[in-house]
Scaffold this active site. Structure first.
Site, mmCIF file in Angstrom:
data_model
loop_
_atom_site.group_PDB
_atom_site.id
_atom_site.type_symbol
_atom_site.label_atom_id
_atom_site.label_comp_id
_atom_site.label_asym_id
_atom_site.label_seq_id
_atom_site.Cartn_x
_atom_site.Cartn_y
_atom_site.Cartn_z
ATOM 1 N N TYR A 165 0.835 -1.209 0.000
ATOM 2 C CA TYR A 165 0.000 0.000 0.000
ATOM 3 C C TYR A 165 0.870 1.259 0.000
ATOM 4 O O TYR A 165 0.638 2.202 -0.762
ATOM 5 C CB TYR A 165 -0.905 -0.048 1.229
ATOM 6 C CG TYR A 165 -1.881 1.080 1.378
ATOM 7 C CD1 TYR A 165 -3.053 1.125 0.635
ATOM 8 C CD2 TYR A 165 -1.661 2.095 2.311
ATOM 9 C CE1 TYR A 165 -3.973 2.155 0.806
ATOM 10 C CE2 TYR A 165 -2.563 3.114 2.492
ATOM 11 C CZ TYR A 165 -3.720 3.149 1.732
ATOM 12 O OH TYR A 165 -4.625 4.174 1.913
ATOM 13 N N LYS A 169 1.077 4.135 -2.872
ATOM 14 C CA LYS A 169 0.674 5.501 -2.542
ATOM 15 C C LYS A 169 1.800 6.504 -2.789
ATOM 16 O O LYS A 169 1.549 7.638 -3.200
ATOM 17 C CB LYS A 169 0.201 5.571 -1.087
ATOM 18 C CG LYS A 169 -1.146 4.892 -0.854
ATOM 19 C CD LYS A 169 -2.231 5.448 -1.773
ATOM 20 C CE LYS A 169 -3.626 5.011 -1.378
ATOM 21 N NZ LYS A 169 -4.655 5.506 -2.334
#
Length: 304
Positions: A165, A169
């Site tokens: 993640y 990001k």
């Protein structure tokens, strides 16, 4: 100054619930016509249904706004292109894209399957790439566009168990940095939003009292500013619980160390000086690093 979106058309991905739903409702409440996209899957990306997107569309229409639903997966570029055509067929243009769709597959890196790493990258990063690629020619042609990438503190600063993640990001920040430069001449502003909000994706990560304080609605003002006609360009806005900050990728002044055989030892000895934040800058392009480095080298040569 009042921020309104009358005459504007927006696409919000992952808008069937949580933060995306709030984005869609807020844009519509201020006059935008909104395509509400949501695959309708679980937090980990499994399953799918257009019901969630349609429910948000029904809310918007009940309040007097205009909206249509779409159930495309952002990982499917063909489906994304069809989604963009759906919006253009309905309203002739696309002014705003909020790349909000995402999933979680959290585990420590040691225990994380590579398939889970790839899938999270595919949804967050390539999903945003697909949607942005599909709307970019339209925005270039109309000489107007506002694109919001959803980054995260997990990418900016790291978070245990979120290597996939966080990587995705932070990649979106890199995407924003270059697209903001390339889009500027056509009045396409590209920015990042780093939200802290209580949604399905965060409910297992924070204490209940904290989750109650972090209403998704509190993040929305930052999105509205980044999607507005007066939006900045190349800005990372952080938002949560009514507090707003900005994050920057900076460059320290550094020091000329040299390149001879003892350079590694001198660098190690002066590492605190090299990493000292006093005097750091926010480069306007990647060329600034090289300019700084060569400038210091040339200055050193001039002394010898």
């Amino acid at each position: 100054m009042s921020i309104d979106f009358k005459g504007r058309v927006a696409i919000v991905t992952g808008a069937g619930g949580g933060l995306g739903r709030q984005h869609a409702l807020a844009l519509a409440a201020r006059g935008a016509r909104v395509l509400v996209n949501d695959l309708g899957g679980a937090v980990d990306g499994a399953g799918g249904s257009t019901g969630a997107a349609q429910a948000v569309v029904d809310e918007i229409r009940a309040a007097g706004g205009e909206a249509i639903a779409n159930g495309a997966s952002v990982t499917d570029f063909g489906a994304v292109q069809a989604m963009v055509r759906q919006a253009v067929d309905a309203w002739r243009r696309i002014d705003i894209l909020v790349n909000n769709a995402g999933i979680l597959r959290d585990k420590s890196f040691a225990k994380m399957a590579l398939d889970d790493f790839r899938l999270v990258m595919d949804v967050h990063l390539m999903g945003a790439v697909h949607c942005t690629k599909a709307v970019w020619p339209l925005m270039v042609e109309q000489k107007y566009g506002r694109i919001v990438m959803t980054t995260s503190s997990s990418g900016l600063y790291g978070n245990f168990g979120q290597a996939n993640y966080g990587a995705a990001k932070m990649a979106l920040v890199g995407l924003m940095q270059t697209l903001s430069i390339e889009g500027a001449k056509n009045n396409i502003h590209v920015n990042c939003l780093a939200p802290t909000a209580a949604t399905r994706m965060t409910e297992g990560l924070m204490p209940e009292a904290v989750l109650r304080a972090l209403k998704p609605e509190a993040v929305v003002p930052a999105m509205l500013v980044l999607a507005s006609s007066d939006a900045p360009n190349r800005t990372i806005l952080c938002a949560g619980a009514g507090t707003f900050e900005a994050a920057h990728v900076t460059l320290t002044p550094g020091a000329w160390i040299g390149t001879d055989a003892q350079a590694p030892e001198r660098l190690a000895a002066r590492l605190a000086e090299v990493t000292m934040q006093a005097g750091e800058t926010v480069p306007q392009s990647g060329a600034a690093q090289g300019t700084n480095e060569v400038g210091k080298a040339m200055a050193q040569l001039a002394k010898t």
